[in-house]
Design an enzyme around this catalytic site. Sequence first.
Site, mmCIF file in Angstrom:
data_model
loop_
_atom_site.group_PDB
_atom_site.id
_atom_site.type_symbol
_atom_site.label_atom_id
_atom_site.label_comp_id
_atom_site.label_asym_id
_atom_site.label_seq_id
_atom_site.Cartn_x
_atom_site.Cartn_y
_atom_site.Cartn_z
ATOM 1 N N CYS A 157 -41.408 2.032 52.579
ATOM 2 C CA CYS A 157 -42.523 2.258 53.499
ATOM 3 C C CYS A 157 -42.066 3.306 54.509
ATOM 4 C CB CYS A 157 -42.851 0.922 54.174
ATOM 5 S SG CYS A 157 -44.201 0.992 55.332
ATOM 6 N N CYS A 198 -48.721 6.718 67.168
ATOM 7 C CA CYS A 198 -49.990 6.880 66.461
ATOM 8 C C CYS A 198 -51.099 6.957 67.497
ATOM 9 C CB CYS A 198 -50.239 5.685 65.541
ATOM 10 S SG CYS A 198 -51.718 5.852 64.494
ATOM 11 N N GLU A 204 -39.278 4.123 61.965
ATOM 12 C CA GLU A 204 -38.689 3.063 61.176
ATOM 13 C C GLU A 204 -39.165 3.149 59.734
ATOM 14 O OE1 GLU A 204 -40.124 -0.526 62.858
ATOM 15 O OE2 GLU A 204 -42.194 -0.027 62.404
ATOM 16 N N CYS A 245 -52.231 -3.488 65.967
ATOM 17 C CA CYS A 245 -51.063 -2.819 65.399
ATOM 18 C C CYS A 245 -50.099 -2.426 66.512
ATOM 19 C CB CYS A 245 -51.509 -1.576 64.629
ATOM 20 S SG CYS A 245 -50.145 -0.527 64.073
HETATM 21 N N1 SAH Z 1 -52.404 4.577 59.739
HETATM 22 C C1 SAH Z 1 -52.375 4.185 58.361
HETATM 23 C C2 SAH Z 1 -51.028 3.711 57.856
HETATM 24 C C3 SAH Z 1 -50.134 2.889 58.732
HETATM 25 S S1 SAH Z 1 -50.422 1.170 58.923
HETATM 26 C C4 SAH Z 1 -53.423 3.120 58.110
HETATM 27 O O1 SAH Z 1 -54.071 2.706 59.049
HETATM 28 O O2 SAH Z 1 -53.620 2.754 56.961
HETATM 29 C C5 SAH Z 1 -50.243 0.408 57.353
HETATM 30 C C6 SAH Z 1 -51.103 -0.828 57.228
HETATM 31 O O3 SAH Z 1 -50.632 -1.895 58.051
HETATM 32 C C7 SAH Z 1 -52.547 -0.581 57.618
HETATM 33 O O4 SAH Z 1 -53.389 -1.209 56.693
HETATM 34 C C8 SAH Z 1 -52.599 -1.286 58.968
HETATM 35 O O5 SAH Z 1 -53.917 -1.588 59.330
HETATM 36 C C9 SAH Z 1 -51.731 -2.482 58.717
HETATM 37 N N2 SAH Z 1 -51.304 -3.200 59.919
HETATM 38 C C10 SAH Z 1 -51.006 -2.684 61.126
HETATM 39 N N3 SAH Z 1 -50.648 -3.666 61.983
HETATM 40 C C11 SAH Z 1 -50.717 -4.827 61.294
HETATM 41 C C12 SAH Z 1 -50.442 -6.177 61.624
HETATM 42 N N4 SAH Z 1 -50.037 -6.521 62.850
HETATM 43 N N5 SAH Z 1 -50.598 -7.113 60.655
HETATM 44 C C13 SAH Z 1 -50.992 -6.753 59.404
HETATM 45 N N6 SAH Z 1 -51.250 -5.494 59.032
HETATM 46 C C14 SAH Z 1 -51.123 -4.536 59.968
#
Ligand code: SAH
Length: 374
Positions: free
Chosen positions: A122, A129, A109, A136
């Site tokens: 994005c 992952c 997505e 997440c």
């Molecule tokens: N794996 C990478 C990039 C993907 S996630 C990373 O960890 O940075 C992008 C961002 O969204 C990351 O900061 C992640 O921690 C955050 N994220 C994931 N799930 C989330 C949620 N449910 N609420 C808020 N931020 C979230």
Amino acid sequence: MTRDGQREATRRHRAPKPPKHLADLTPGERDLWAEDLGLPRMRARQVARHYFARLEREAAAMTDLPAEGREQLVARLLPELLTEVTRRTADGGATIKALYRLFDSAALETVLMGYPGRVTLCVSSQAGCAMACPFCATGRDGLRRNLSSAEMVEQARLAAALTAGGGLGPDVPRRLSNVVFMGMGEPLANYRAVMTAVRAMTAPAPAGLGLSARNLTISTCGLTPGIDRLAGEGLAVRLALSLHAPDDEARDRLVPINRRYGVQATIAAAHRYFQATGRRVSIEYALIRDVNDQAWRASLLAERLLQYGRGWVHVNPIPLNPVPGSIWTASRPAAQEEFRRRLEMAGLTVTMRDTRGQEIDGACGQLAAREVDN
Ligand code: SAH
């Protein structure tokens, strides 16, 4: 290697590869590929010009190519990689979330966000992952496979074409300006393909999409060897570090890779990135009620970041976007405010991240996850 790691490696090894595409290659390799296919070298450049400069992959529109064999040529150099499955809009049309199906039925997505002065996409770097952060949605089903470079570039090409066509409405510039690797996946766990994609996105048209490296952000959960490697690339990309806790006790739980690369080592790597590139590092911090949002954690966060001084970092707290079925939820507004106040009082710059597109599951793997659940 753990047993999970072995299973993961085997699965990745067996995963069929997406078809080769011009955007997987450097300009020099594109010429060679054309030659290998028995074509004049200029064919690869002509097709690249359509793809990167005109954001086009319809053979019928490429009238400078010989009509005979045009369809086959384009199908070969620009095979279809992403098929749109659903598209949802929010924020009066200025946020568009798209779900795509890949050649092997994996899903990814993207979220495209238009603002008065910029347009940000994005992108996803992996299908699924392996990092297993429990808050997440993407992490819940593990890694399916790495995306190819072209699968990443194609996300940006489609978004750029949509933006150029005015698809985000009248109040938004008609040019994609920013790309953040904050979709599904851990970009530094798919390092080589991500770097090739970054180069194709930032090469000036017609060799690439012509985005400014300064407007690209690689977001990582903290693979410190990858951060150091990135610092040595000579690229001006921005680094975002998903820290989410200033202490190992909480971070071990929230970001499991912390058990290998702890908080202090991770912050040190982020600071080395700043020293090597001069780019200010963003610290991502999802505020989770009563888990990591205590005022004392804000103070500890400030202390640990400021051990390296002030100007190198800024903090982006974001209220957790709750994942269905999870016990965790977003911090209360008062706790968010106090958290921000403590950081600012200590001398850090703080931007509360907006939560665009929440009503369309705009954040963090949720649309794809829902699709997979159904
Ligand atoms: N794996 C990478 C990039 C993907 S996630 C990373 O960890 O940075 C992008 C961002 O969204 C990351 O900061 C992640 O921690 C955050 N994220 C994931 N799930 C989330 C949620 N449910 N609420 C808020 N931020 C979230």
